[in-house]
Design a protein around this motif. Structure first.
Motif, PDB file in Angstrom:
ATOM      1  N   THR A 124      28.817  25.991  42.442  1.00  0.00           N
ATOM      2  CA  THR A 124      29.986  26.873  42.491  1.00  0.00           C
ATOM      3  C   THR A 124      31.152  26.123  43.117  1.00  0.00           C
ATOM      4  O   THR A 124      30.984  25.375  44.085  1.00  0.00           O
ATOM      5  CB  THR A 124      29.665  28.132  43.319  1.00  0.00           C
ATOM      6  OG1 THR A 124      28.630  28.867  42.659  1.00  0.00           O
ATOM      7  CG2 THR A 124      30.887  29.015  43.489  1.00  0.00           C
ATOM      8  N   ARG A 125      32.349  26.289  42.576  1.00  0.00           N
ATOM      9  CA  ARG A 125      33.527  25.607  43.110  1.00  0.00           C
ATOM     10  C   ARG A 125      34.203  26.488  44.163  1.00  0.00           C
ATOM     11  O   ARG A 125      34.384  27.706  43.957  1.00  0.00           O
ATOM     12  CB  ARG A 125      34.536  25.307  41.999  1.00  0.00           C
ATOM     13  CG  ARG A 125      33.996  24.484  40.847  1.00  0.00           C
ATOM     14  CD  ARG A 125      33.474  23.129  41.276  1.00  0.00           C
ATOM     15  NE  ARG A 125      34.502  22.299  41.911  1.00  0.00           N
ATOM     16  CZ  ARG A 125      34.303  21.019  42.264  1.00  0.00           C
ATOM     17  NH1 ARG A 125      33.115  20.441  42.059  1.00  0.00           N
ATOM     18  NH2 ARG A 125      35.264  20.326  42.814  1.00  0.00           N
TER      19      ARG A 125
ATOM     20  N   ALA B 260      34.884  37.077  43.661  1.00  0.00           N
ATOM     21  CA  ALA B 260      36.185  36.400  43.695  1.00  0.00           C
ATOM     22  C   ALA B 260      37.298  37.385  43.386  1.00  0.00           C
ATOM     23  O   ALA B 260      38.361  37.383  44.024  1.00  0.00           O
ATOM     24  CB  ALA B 260      36.206  35.233  42.715  1.00  0.00           C
ATOM     25  N   ALA B 261      37.046  38.272  42.402  1.00  0.00           N
ATOM     26  CA  ALA B 261      38.050  39.283  42.061  1.00  0.00           C
ATOM     27  C   ALA B 261      38.187  40.319  43.167  1.00  0.00           C
ATOM     28  O   ALA B 261      39.302  40.742  43.515  1.00  0.00           O
ATOM     29  CB  ALA B 261      37.675  39.951  40.746  1.00  0.00           C
ATOM     30  N   LYS B 262      37.072  40.730  43.753  1.00  0.00           N
ATOM     31  CA  LYS B 262      37.087  41.783  44.778  1.00  0.00           C
ATOM     32  C   LYS B 262      37.812  41.336  46.054  1.00  0.00           C
ATOM     33  O   LYS B 262      38.590  42.092  46.649  1.00  0.00           O
ATOM     34  CB  LYS B 262      35.653  42.193  45.119  1.00  0.00           C
ATOM     35  CG  LYS B 262      35.547  43.346  46.116  1.00  0.00           C
ATOM     36  CD  LYS B 262      34.106  43.717  46.348  1.00  0.00           C
ATOM     37  CE  LYS B 262      33.959  44.886  47.324  1.00  0.00           C
ATOM     38  NZ  LYS B 262      34.483  46.149  46.755  1.00  0.00           N
TER      39      LYS B 262
ATOM     40  N   THR C 180      41.229  32.718  45.117  1.00  0.00           N
ATOM     41  CA  THR C 180      42.036  32.081  44.074  1.00  0.00           C
ATOM     42  C   THR C 180      41.459  30.762  43.574  1.00  0.00           C
ATOM     43  O   THR C 180      41.827  30.304  42.489  1.00  0.00           O
ATOM     44  CB  THR C 180      43.461  31.829  44.582  1.00  0.00           C
ATOM     45  OG1 THR C 180      43.416  30.977  45.740  1.00  0.00           O
ATOM     46  CG2 THR C 180      44.134  33.146  44.966  1.00  0.00           C
ATOM     47  N   GLY C 181      40.579  30.141  44.345  1.00  0.00           N
ATOM     48  CA  GLY C 181      40.067  28.822  43.958  1.00  0.00           C
ATOM     49  C   GLY C 181      38.559  28.773  43.837  1.00  0.00           C
ATOM     50  O   GLY C 181      37.976  27.690  43.855  1.00  0.00           O
ATOM     51  N   THR C 182      37.916  29.926  43.722  1.00  0.00           N
ATOM     52  CA  THR C 182      36.458  29.997  43.642  1.00  0.00           C
ATOM     53  C   THR C 182      36.049  30.266  42.192  1.00  0.00           C
ATOM     54  O   THR C 182      36.524  31.238  41.587  1.00  0.00           O
ATOM     55  CB  THR C 182      35.917  31.097  44.572  1.00  0.00           C
ATOM     56  OG1 THR C 182      36.293  30.780  45.919  1.00  0.00           O
ATOM     57  CG2 THR C 182      34.407  31.203  44.474  1.00  0.00           C
ATOM     58  N   ARG C 183      35.171  29.409  41.659  1.00  0.00           N
ATOM     59  CA  ARG C 183      34.757  29.506  40.269  1.00  0.00           C
ATOM     60  C   ARG C 183      33.234  29.391  40.170  1.00  0.00           C
ATOM     61  O   ARG C 183      32.622  28.654  40.943  1.00  0.00           O
ATOM     62  CB  ARG C 183      35.387  28.371  39.437  1.00  0.00           C
ATOM     63  CG  ARG C 183      36.904  28.315  39.472  1.00  0.00           C
ATOM     64  CD  ARG C 183      37.521  29.430  38.643  1.00  0.00           C
ATOM     65  NE  ARG C 183      38.976  29.312  38.598  1.00  0.00           N
ATOM     66  CZ  ARG C 183      39.795  29.866  39.479  1.00  0.00           C
ATOM     67  NH1 ARG C 183      39.303  30.572  40.493  1.00  0.00           N
ATOM     68  NH2 ARG C 183      41.103  29.732  39.359  1.00  0.00           N
TER      69      ARG C 183
END
Length: 306
Positions: free
Chosen positions: A188-189, A168-170, A174-177
């Motif tokens: 996983t969201r 998600a950082a790479k 913005t909305g993946t958790r």
């Protein structure tokens, strides 16, 4: 001789008057002719100078309305968002269509609504596993048959929930958790906008080996998943003869039935298509899959080739 000369003089004067009448134009002599011509020319007004010779004015051809512009299949205006939402009664639907040629979303409906990922997170698992040196054949099997057992093994081996946080950082998601329960990778969201970004990363930024491994698996997706669920709903059933590569997701029944279709469609992988849905648990996989297929069918006008 005097009388004869007088006669000749009188005749000469008469002839001169006649010649003068023929040579000198009468004021406004052209106006009636022009007015008459104008009356036959759809009320066209022509006011010539007095020195002009009479002209005729042809009636212009009847004006025909300009041809109606056909809707551009690639325009987002060709898609009815309310109509798309109505295809999933009692549930939620999010859509993103990204055109890689013009480099923008051409369809976007609730792109930031959050859903559980089901098997779509397997693309992130594949990215991490390949980066860590996992066998490409194993990764391909996980993706093409959506094999949960392989996914669980790779999840545990290559970092678990940290896989989601890292990628998600790479990629800039913005909305993946990560899931609240680290062992449940399918929880996983995700949001539709982020899934489109993942495909863009795979196609445009990932290394050649990674890209080839993942896209070969997605283009070779089996009709039934490893668990026996038919996974050709959505994109494969809807786009006809257009080439496609897909990753599907499905799960049930923790409050909703989840059915997602995602992938690339068209020549040279032009369009990224993401459709995420949550549906009432009363729907079946077959009926729910048809809803997703109907949504993609509504998007087909946005997938026109130039």
């Amino acid at each position: 001789m005097g009388k004869v000369s007088g006669v000749f003089l009188l005749v000469g004067l008469c002839l001169g008057a006649i010649v003068a009448m023929l040579v000198v134009p009468r004021g406004g002599s052209n106006t009636p002719a022009v007015a008459e011509a104008a009356s036959g020319a759809a009320a066209m007004s022509v006011e010539p100078e007095a020195s002009e010779v009479p002209i005729s004015v042809a009636a212009p051809p009847s004006a025909s309305p300009p041809p109606k512009k056909e809707a551009d299949p690639g325009e987002p205006g060709a898609i009815d968002p309310k109509g798309i939402a109505a295809l999933n009664p009692g549930g939620q639907v999010s859509v993103v269509v990204y055109d890689r040629t013009v480099k923008k979303n051409t369809v976007s409906l609730q792109p930031d609504r959050s859903y559980t990922s089901a098997s779509l997170v397997k693309i992130l698992i594949a990215l991490q596993a390949l980066q860590d040196g996992a066998p490409p054949g194993t990764v391909q099997r996980m993706l093409s048959a959506s094999d949960d057992n392989i996914a669980s093994a790779l999840w545990s081996t290559h970092g678990g929930a940290a896989i989601v946080t890292r990628w998600a950082a790479k990629i800039g998601l913005t909305g993946t958790r990560p899931p609240e329960d680290p062992g449940r990778w399918g929880d996983t969201r995700i949001i539709a906008a982020d899934i489109a970004k993942i495909y863009r990363y795979v196609l445009d930024q990932a290394g050649a080996t990674t890209r080839t491994t993942i896209m070969r698996a997605l283009s070779g997706a089996t009709e039934s998943g490893a668990d026996g669920i038919r996974q050709y709903f959505g994109i494969p059933d809807a786009v006809g003869d257009l080439p496609w590569s897909i990753k599907q997701g499905w799960s049930c029944c923790r409050g909703a039935r989840i059915l997602h279709t995602s992938g690339v469609v068209g020549k040279n992988d032009r369009y990224i298509v993401v459709v995420l849905t949550s549906q009432p648990t009363s729907t079946t996989y077959a009926s729910g899959g048809k809803r997703v297929t109907d949504v993609v069918k509504a998007l087909v006008p946005a997938l026109g080739e130039p």
